[in-house]
Each structure stands twice: as C-alpha cells, then as structure tokens.
Design an enzyme around this catalytic site. Structure first.
Site, PDB file in Angstrom:
ATOM      1  N   VAL A   1      -4.097 -12.837  -4.638  1.00 17.31           N
ATOM      2  CA  VAL A   1      -5.221 -13.780  -4.691  1.00 17.31           C
ATOM      3  C   VAL A   1      -6.557 -13.041  -4.883  1.00 17.31           C
ATOM      4  CG1 VAL A   1      -6.460 -15.608  -3.457  1.00 17.31           C
ATOM      5  CG2 VAL A   1      -3.961 -15.464  -3.281  1.00 17.31           C
TER       6      VAL A   1
ATOM      7  N   VAL B   1      -4.649 -24.711   1.380  1.00 15.85           N
ATOM      8  CA  VAL B   1      -3.776 -25.891   1.278  1.00 15.85           C
ATOM      9  C   VAL B   1      -3.585 -26.282  -0.181  1.00 15.85           C
ATOM     10  CG1 VAL B   1      -3.397 -28.238   2.101  1.00 15.85           C
ATOM     11  CG2 VAL B   1      -4.830 -26.699   3.436  1.00 15.85           C
TER      12      VAL B   1
ATOM     13  N   GLY C   1       4.015 -14.339  -8.030  1.00 13.21           N
ATOM     14  CA  GLY C   1       2.892 -14.366  -7.077  1.00 13.21           C
ATOM     15  C   GLY C   1       2.867 -15.614  -6.212  1.00 13.21           C
TER      16      GLY C   1
ATOM     17  N   GLU D   1       4.774 -15.913   0.013  1.00  5.84           N
ATOM     18  CA  GLU D   1       3.982 -15.227   1.028  1.00  5.84           C
ATOM     19  C   GLU D   1       4.425 -13.762   1.124  1.00  5.84           C
ATOM     20  OE1 GLU D   1       1.363 -16.769   2.897  1.00  5.84           O
ATOM     21  OE2 GLU D   1       1.774 -18.023   1.183  1.00  5.84           O
TER      22      GLU D   1
ATOM     23  N   LYS E   1       0.205 -26.000   6.542  1.00  2.00           N
ATOM     24  CA  LYS E   1      -0.630 -26.803   5.630  1.00  2.00           C
ATOM     25  C   LYS E   1      -0.684 -28.261   6.075  1.00  2.00           C
ATOM     26  CE  LYS E   1       0.355 -23.904   1.631  1.00  2.00           C
ATOM     27  NZ  LYS E   1       1.417 -23.596   0.672  1.00  2.00           N
TER      28      LYS E   1
ATOM     29  N   GLY F   1       0.197 -19.169  -6.514  1.00  2.00           N
ATOM     30  CA  GLY F   1      -0.062 -18.222  -7.600  1.00  2.00           C
ATOM     31  C   GLY F   1      -1.487 -17.689  -7.527  1.00  2.00           C
TER      32      GLY F   1
HETATM   33  P1  NAP Z   1      -1.048 -10.027  -0.942  1.00  2.00           P
HETATM   34  O1  NAP Z   1      -0.816  -9.989  -2.394  1.00  2.00           O
HETATM   35  O2  NAP Z   1      -0.037  -9.442  -0.017  1.00  2.00           O
HETATM   36  O3  NAP Z   1      -2.477  -9.367  -0.668  1.00  2.00           O
HETATM   37  C1  NAP Z   1      -2.961  -9.076   0.604  1.00  2.00           C
HETATM   38  C2  NAP Z   1      -4.135  -8.120   0.461  1.00  2.00           C
HETATM   39  O4  NAP Z   1      -4.722  -7.926   1.741  1.00  2.00           O
HETATM   40  C3  NAP Z   1      -3.755  -6.750  -0.064  1.00  2.00           C
HETATM   41  O5  NAP Z   1      -4.758  -6.280  -0.945  1.00  2.00           O
HETATM   42  C4  NAP Z   1      -3.708  -5.879   1.200  1.00  2.00           C
HETATM   43  O6  NAP Z   1      -4.058  -4.522   0.967  1.00  2.00           O
HETATM   44  C5  NAP Z   1      -4.780  -6.525   2.048  1.00  2.00           C
HETATM   45  N1  NAP Z   1      -4.522  -6.398   3.480  1.00  2.00           N
HETATM   46  C6  NAP Z   1      -3.554  -6.984   4.206  1.00  2.00           C
HETATM   47  N2  NAP Z   1      -3.655  -6.635   5.500  1.00  2.00           N
HETATM   48  C7  NAP Z   1      -4.708  -5.805   5.586  1.00  2.00           C
HETATM   49  C8  NAP Z   1      -5.317  -5.089   6.647  1.00  2.00           C
HETATM   50  N3  NAP Z   1      -4.859  -5.172   7.909  1.00  2.00           N
HETATM   51  N4  NAP Z   1      -6.399  -4.336   6.375  1.00  2.00           N
HETATM   52  C9  NAP Z   1      -6.880  -4.240   5.119  1.00  2.00           C
HETATM   53  N5  NAP Z   1      -6.346  -4.902   4.057  1.00  2.00           N
HETATM   54  C10 NAP Z   1      -5.274  -5.663   4.296  1.00  2.00           C
HETATM   55  O7  NAP Z   1      -1.237 -11.559  -0.453  1.00  2.00           O
HETATM   56  P2  NAP Z   1      -1.768 -12.805  -1.304  1.00  2.00           P
HETATM   57  O8  NAP Z   1      -0.633 -13.476  -1.948  1.00  2.00           O
HETATM   58  O9  NAP Z   1      -2.945 -12.388  -2.103  1.00  2.00           O
HETATM   59  O10 NAP Z   1      -2.217 -13.801  -0.113  1.00  2.00           O
HETATM   60  C11 NAP Z   1      -3.382 -13.548   0.612  1.00  2.00           C
HETATM   61  C12 NAP Z   1      -3.695 -14.769   1.468  1.00  2.00           C
HETATM   62  O11 NAP Z   1      -3.811 -15.925   0.624  1.00  2.00           O
HETATM   63  C13 NAP Z   1      -2.630 -15.133   2.509  1.00  2.00           C
HETATM   64  O12 NAP Z   1      -3.267 -15.711   3.638  1.00  2.00           O
HETATM   65  C14 NAP Z   1      -1.818 -16.211   1.802  1.00  2.00           C
HETATM   66  O13 NAP Z   1      -1.161 -17.082   2.694  1.00  2.00           O
HETATM   67  C15 NAP Z   1      -2.915 -16.930   1.067  1.00  2.00           C
HETATM   68  N6  NAP Z   1      -2.494 -17.703  -0.102  1.00  2.00           N
HETATM   69  C16 NAP Z   1      -1.713 -17.130  -1.051  1.00  2.00           C
HETATM   70  C17 NAP Z   1      -1.351 -17.881  -2.153  1.00  2.00           C
HETATM   71  C18 NAP Z   1      -0.475 -17.321  -3.245  1.00  2.00           C
HETATM   72  O14 NAP Z   1      -0.045 -18.117  -4.081  1.00  2.00           O
HETATM   73  N7  NAP Z   1      -0.205 -16.028  -3.276  1.00  2.00           N
HETATM   74  C19 NAP Z   1      -1.795 -19.197  -2.279  1.00  2.00           C
HETATM   75  C20 NAP Z   1      -2.610 -19.737  -1.288  1.00  2.00           C
HETATM   76  C21 NAP Z   1      -2.957 -18.985  -0.204  1.00  2.00           C
HETATM   77  P3  NAP Z   1      -3.129  -3.564   0.044  1.00  2.00           P
HETATM   78  O15 NAP Z   1      -3.207  -4.157  -1.327  1.00  2.00           O
HETATM   79  O16 NAP Z   1      -3.764  -2.207   0.110  1.00  2.00           O
HETATM   80  O17 NAP Z   1      -1.771  -3.636   0.641  1.00  2.00           O
HETATM   81  N1  HSE Z   2       3.527 -19.227  -0.528  1.00  2.66           N
HETATM   82  C1  HSE Z   2       2.692 -20.370  -0.709  1.00  2.66           C
HETATM   83  C2  HSE Z   2       3.443 -21.415  -1.474  1.00  2.66           C
HETATM   84  C3  HSE Z   2       1.439 -19.985  -1.443  1.00  2.66           C
HETATM   85  O1  HSE Z   2       4.427 -21.058  -2.129  1.00  2.66           O
HETATM   86  O2  HSE Z   2       3.073 -22.598  -1.437  1.00  2.66           O
HETATM   87  C4  HSE Z   2       0.459 -21.124  -1.595  1.00  2.66           C
HETATM   88  O3  HSE Z   2      -0.098 -21.492  -0.366  1.00  2.66           O
END
Ligand code: NAP
Ligand code: HSE
Length: 334
Positions: A16, A134, A188, A191, A206, A303
């Site tokens: 993200v 959400v 992507g 979680e 959510k 995503g």
């Molecule tokens: P991700 O790809 O795993 O990215 C997490 C990022 O946070 C990485 O850059 C990681 O660093 C950094 N990080 C994690 N813990 C850390 C810590 N303790 N100190 C410093 N940096 C830290 O996860 P994501 O998919 O982007 O999701 C991030 C958030 O958005 C989550 O809360 C997720 O539930 C939410 N979300 C995701 C989506 C989706 O579709 N992916 C949709 C809606 C909401 P490194 O890169 O160095 O490991």
């Molecule tokens: N892992 C979550 C999903 C990301 O698939 O809905 C979006 O919140």
C-alpha cells in the site's frame, strides 16, 4: 497561483505505502491542477532499507527511525500503512501528541483500539481518517460519515474481504486453496499474515468498523462472531456450483433499540444472489436504512493501487484543511 506543498510521511512502504507514493508521483500534476496542492512523500518508515521496492523513492526518503518522522515539524500529515498492533498504536499516539493528523489503513488496530484512539485524536483536536481500512477503494466510510444522516442506517450486509472472495471464486473452478492464495499474495490482496483473511478476522474487523461508524454505538472486534473459509474445499465449492449455489464470506451488522449484532460467516447463496456475483477481489456493501431504503456500493476491495486511492482521498481532504475526523465515529460520535 503557486501550489501549496504538503509534506507527507508514510509509516510503511510495502504494497500500500509504495502505491501511495506512486499515485502521488504519477498524478501530481492532475492533483495540483484540481486542488492547488502538491503532496510529496518526504519520509517513509520501513524495517529493511535494503529490500527491493516496486516503486523506488529518492535517496533519503526511506528510514528505519520513527523519530525522523514524529519529530520532524515540517511533516504535515502521516499515513499509517504498516499494519500490526505494536508498535503501531504507540506510533499512532505519538504522532497525535506531536500534532500530526493521521490517515490509516489498519482495520485490526482500529477494530480493537478505535474508541481509545478516537479519544486521543479528539483531545489533540486532529482529524484521523480510515477509508482504506474498509473495502479498499470503495468510499463507504465517507458515505456513512458525510453523505447519509447520522444513525439512519439500520443494517449492513456485504462481502468485505477481497482475498477470500478471490479464493472462493478460484476454488469453485477447481484451484487448490494454497495455489489460489499464492496468486492473491502476488496480486497484493492478502494480509501480511494471511490467516487474518482466511479465518474471517479481517472481515470481522471491517464489519465492526462499519457498524461503529454507521450506528453511533462503538462495536469492537471481540463483539463480532466470525468464522472463515479455511476448512472449505474446492470439492465443496464445485458441488455447490453444480447445484446452482455459491459460497461467499458474508458480513452482516444490524442495530435494534441500540443493541448491535455483527457477524461474519461463509454463506451458501443462490448463484443469482447479488453477493454471489461479486467478482474476484471486489467487495460489495449494501446499506439499509430509514428514508433512503437500500444503497449498494461495489468496487475493488484489495490491492496496492486500489487501496492507495482511498489513502490519497483522505490525505487530500486533510491537506485541504476541510476534514472532519471520521475516527470520532468509532468513539460513539455521530
Ligand atoms: P506490507 O506490504 O506487508 O507492508 C508493510 C510495510 O510496513 C512494509 O514496508 C514494512 O517494512 C513496514 N513495517 C511493518 N512493520 C514495521 C515496523 N515495526 N517498523 C517499521 N516498518 C514496518 O503490507 P500492506 O499490504 O501494504 O498493508 C499495510 C496495511 O494496509 C495493513 O494494515 C493492511 O491491513 C492494510 N491494508 C492492506 C490492503 C491491501 O490490499 N494490501 C488493503 C487495505 C488495507 P519492510 O518493507 O521493510 O518490511
Ligand atoms: N486482505 C484484505 C482483503 C485487504 O483481502 O480484503 C483489503 O483490506
């Protein structure tokens, strides 16, 4: 008129976070022409500076030092897109104490600690928004907070987890769960710990946020009865499919005389049911209530680029200085 530069920091530069930077970079001219604002990501917190990034920021942007963000008075707004509960909650509170508005995608944190964090934001008199937490790109929080009269929604039903919807649609055509999950990770959608998707806790968080936002009565994750899809096999889904049925992970929240019930469960539906027809990683939410009857929202639910659009929408509202705090809804304000 020269644009006003808004200095943005990200906690997290993964799926993200890097997509937020890419979107703000790629669309900078259109954003500036429309809003008069130039949003620049100036710092992003990560764990590992050497990790390859899908969108490489300029040298000096990535940092492992939270203090370099929290203590930098020139940073105007922060997007928390790192996930997790600790140290994230401490960071969240420190940012508010430092006077920085926050945008977050973190449904697990808000569904557990939303009421307390709403109080902290209220004390700090700062807006906090959570559209990205959400339903991905679907602007349901904004609709609940800004478009509909408060407490007019009585029931919410929908598919609010993109990964499980993607898995179920792949498995009903015979794909193995693990193979479909690998695809969802590559896209992507999943979680960092995909058990949150599979066991229903992501959808439960959510639904708790939607219920709190809509009903004006805080609902936390521990009030949600939920189950997931981990025990469902491709064979079950193929059999249901041949019988004209589909299995979907359905969330439901309802309020009655101020008692709130929220649940999430795999549910067998007729193939023509609107929730059976939600494609791939899309989400759909139906809001039912007084006056407007029924309102249905459908769109990409997961995503990087999809979620970044919700983060950027909240960042722009805050940067423009006209943002009410949506987080206040989680504290019971309506
Ligand atoms: P991700 O790809 O795993 O990215 C997490 C990022 O946070 C990485 O850059 C990681 O660093 C950094 N990080 C994690 N813990 C850390 C810590 N303790 N100190 C410093 N940096 C830290 O996860 P994501 O998919 O982007 O999701 C991030 C958030 O958005 C989550 O809360 C997720 O539930 C939410 N979300 C995701 C989506 C989706 O579709 N992916 C949709 C809606 C909401 P490194 O890169 O160095 O490991
Ligand atoms: N892992 C979550 C999903 C990301 O698939 O809905 C979006 O919140």
């Amino acid at each position: 008129v020269s644009p006003r530069t808004v200095r943005v920091a990200l906690l997290g530069y993964g799926c993200v976070g890097s997509s937020v930077d890419r979107l703000l970079t790629d669309r900078a001219d259109e954003i500036e022409e429309t809003t008069g604002l130039r949003l620049r990501v100036v710092r992003a917190l990560v764990r590992d500076l050497r990790k390859p990034r899908p969108f490489q920021p300029p040298p000096g942007v990535l940092t492992t030092d939270f203090g370099a963000i929290c203590e930098d008075a020139s940073i105007d707004v922060v997007a928390e897109v790192m996930g997790g509960l600790t140290p994230t909650e401490d960071y969240f509170r420190a940012l508010l104490a430092a006077g920085k508005p926050v945008v977050t995608a973190n449904k697990q944190l808000l569904a557990r600690r939303g009421r307390e964090l709403a109080r902290a934001a209220e004390l700090a008199r700062l807006p906090v928004r959570f559209e990205a937490a959400v339903c991905g790109a679907v602007p349901v929080v904004r609709i609940l907070c800004e478009a509909l009269p408060p407490r007019s929604v009585r029931r919410i039903v929908g598919v609010v987890n993109g990964t499980t919807n993607y898995l179920l649609t792949r498995m009903e055509h015979g794909r193995a769960l693990d193979d479909a999950l690998d695809e969802a990770r590559d896209l992507g959608y999943a979680e960092s710990d995909a058990r949150d998707d599979l066991n229903g806790s992501d959808a439960a968080a959510k639904m708790a946020l939607l219920a709190s936002t809509a009903f004006g009565t805080p609902a936390s994750l521990d009030q949600v009865e939920f189950s997931g899809i981990a025990d469902i096999s491709p064979r079950d889904l193929e059999e249901a499919r041949r019988a004209g049925r589909r299995v979907r992970l359905v969330g439901e929240a309802a309020v009655d005389d101020r008692a709130v019930v929220v649940r999430v469960a795999p549910t067998e539906l007729d193939e023509h049911h609107e929730l059976a027809r939600v494609p791939a990683a899309f989400n759909e939410v139906a809001l039912e209530g007084d006056g407007f009857g029924r309102l249905t929202l459908r769109g990409p639910g997961a995503g990087g680029p999809e979620t970044a659009s919700a983060v950027v929408g909240d960042l722009l509202a805050i940067a423009a200085g006209r943002a009410t705090s949506h987080l206040a809804r989680l504290g019971g304000a309506a």
